[in-house]
Design an enzyme around this catalytic site. Structure first.
Site, PDB file in Angstrom:
ATOM      1  N   ALA A  32      22.365 -30.394  38.542  1.00 24.59           N
ATOM      2  CA  ALA A  32      22.580 -29.924  39.923  1.00 24.59           C
ATOM      3  C   ALA A  32      22.272 -31.085  40.871  1.00 24.59           C
ATOM      4  CB  ALA A  32      21.743 -28.679  40.224  1.00 24.59           C
ATOM      5  N   HIS A  37      18.918 -37.461  43.927  1.00 20.75           N
ATOM      6  CA  HIS A  37      19.009 -38.035  42.575  1.00 20.75           C
ATOM      7  C   HIS A  37      19.795 -39.351  42.600  1.00 20.75           C
ATOM      8  CE1 HIS A  37      18.783 -33.582  41.465  1.00 20.75           C
ATOM      9  NE2 HIS A  37      17.750 -34.093  40.816  1.00 20.75           N
ATOM     10  N   ASP A 152       8.418 -34.325  44.558  1.00 18.19           N
ATOM     11  CA  ASP A 152       7.579 -33.666  43.552  1.00 18.19           C
ATOM     12  C   ASP A 152       6.290 -34.486  43.408  1.00 18.19           C
ATOM     13  OD1 ASP A 152       9.450 -31.539  42.698  1.00 18.19           O
ATOM     14  OD2 ASP A 152      10.686 -33.240  42.150  1.00 18.19           O
TER      15      ASP A 152
HETATM   16  O1  PAF Z   1      11.834 -32.980  38.315  1.00 23.39           O
HETATM   17  C1  PAF Z   1      12.609 -32.566  37.430  1.00 23.39           C
HETATM   18  O2  PAF Z   1      13.823 -32.437  37.635  1.00 23.39           O
HETATM   19  C2  PAF Z   1      12.051 -32.214  36.066  1.00 23.39           C
HETATM   20  O3  PAF Z   1      10.762 -31.689  36.166  1.00 23.39           O
HETATM   21  C3  PAF Z   1      12.102 -33.369  35.056  1.00 23.39           C
HETATM   22  C4  PAF Z   1      11.202 -34.521  35.472  1.00 23.39           C
HETATM   23  C5  PAF Z   1      13.530 -33.882  34.898  1.00 23.39           C
HETATM   24  C6  PAF Z   1      11.618 -32.897  33.693  1.00 23.39           C
HETATM   25  O4  PAF Z   1      12.409 -31.852  33.201  1.00 23.39           O
END
Ligand code: PAF
Length: 280
Positions: A32, A37, A152
């Site tokens: 997604a 990203h 995060d």
């Molecule tokens: O932040 C995320 O998208 C997830 O926690 C990760 C680091 C890809 C692990 O599944």
């Protein structure tokens, strides 16, 4: 872009890269994909590294089975976006490839208090699941650098701890949170919000900024109460926490030290998190 769905061909490819002296910049994701990203992948590519992205919705990190079921899957558009920015490799494994012995959560990572506070308190087992999957991905992908978003915040601290526990040579690069012009932090979960909810959700950013402005003048319990009231009044349905913490440890914040304000709140069934660093 090369897509590997299994480990062995990836390892052969990796050997070739190493023999050519290439280094690997890695961005783990659950798909997604959004601009946040892509900004991590651009950062990874900027210093001449070969870029590897993984997409794997990890079942062992979801404490709420419904959240797992509803997690958005947009693989075709993810692939298009990755190609459009020149990503070199996508690792797209199945659950069986990642967990040949079954997707059962391992709880063997010594995370100390990080596991019991904030996200850890509201999502029991979540960080063990994150460590399980990231540990496996690090062993497979073998990157020189791993890129993660500051959005995060606690997860970044957990991954720093994981790298220590593994005595890993991989470096963690934490990149700034990307925001919509409205201030809303970019997140895959935003896809589950209606237009109206997206507007209401900007209250997280506003509330954190207001808290930052009064941090030194109002006692923390009052700040927390005020923030909760503001978020509920703006249309959030439930606030897990909105609180300042010590930016270095996530322990209690005291005046004179760098703070991070962390928020987690539900808009309908969608749980959003965000944070704001406030320097002393
Ligand atoms: O932040 C995320 O998208 C997830 O926690 C990760 C680091 C890809 C692990 O599944």
């Amino acid at each position: 872009m090369i897509i590997f769905r299994t480990i062995l061909p990836y390892r052969k490819w990796l050997r070739e890269q190493r023999s050519q002296g290439k280094s690997i910049g890695f961005v783990p994701t659950m798909g997604a994909l959004h601009e946040g990203h892509l900004s991590l992948l651009r950062a990874a590519g900027n210093n001449g590294q070969t870029t590897v992205c993984s997409i794997f919705v990890n079942p062992t990190q979801f404490n709420d089975p419904n959240d797992f079921k509803l997690y958005p899957i947009t693989t075709e558009s993810d692939i298009q976006q990755l190609v459009s920015i020149g990503t070199d490799v996508l690792f797209l494994p199945s659950v069986e490839e990642m967990y040949p012995e079954g997707a059962i959560q391992q709880t063997s990572f010594e995370l100390g208090n990080l596991e019991n506070i904030l996200e850890g308190a509201f999502r029991p087992g979540h960080f063990q699941g994150v460590c399980q999957v990231v540990s496996r991905l690090l062993d497979i992908v073998a990157p020189d650098n791993i890129y993660m978003g500051q959005k995060d915040y606690q997860q970044c601290m957990v991954i720093a701890r994981l790298l220590e526990l593994k005595q890993s040579a991989t470096s963690l690069k934490i990149m700034p949170t990307l925001r919509e012009t409205s201030g809303l932090a970019m997140s895959s979960r935003n896809m589950r919000l209606s237009e109206e909810e997206r507007k209401k959700a900007t209250a997280i950013w506003r509330t954190m900024k207001e808290m930052a402005g009064t941090l030194s003048s109002i006692p923390v319990p009052d700040l927390e109460k005020e923030a909760e009231q503001k978020l509920l009044a703006a249309g959030f349905d439930k606030v897990d926490y909105c609180t300042p913490a010590d930016a270095a440890t996530l322990g209690p914040w005291q005046p004179g030290i760098d703070a991070v304000i962390l928020c987690a709140a539900f808009m309908g069934k969608v749980r959003l998190i965000d944070n704001l660093l406030v320097h002393a």
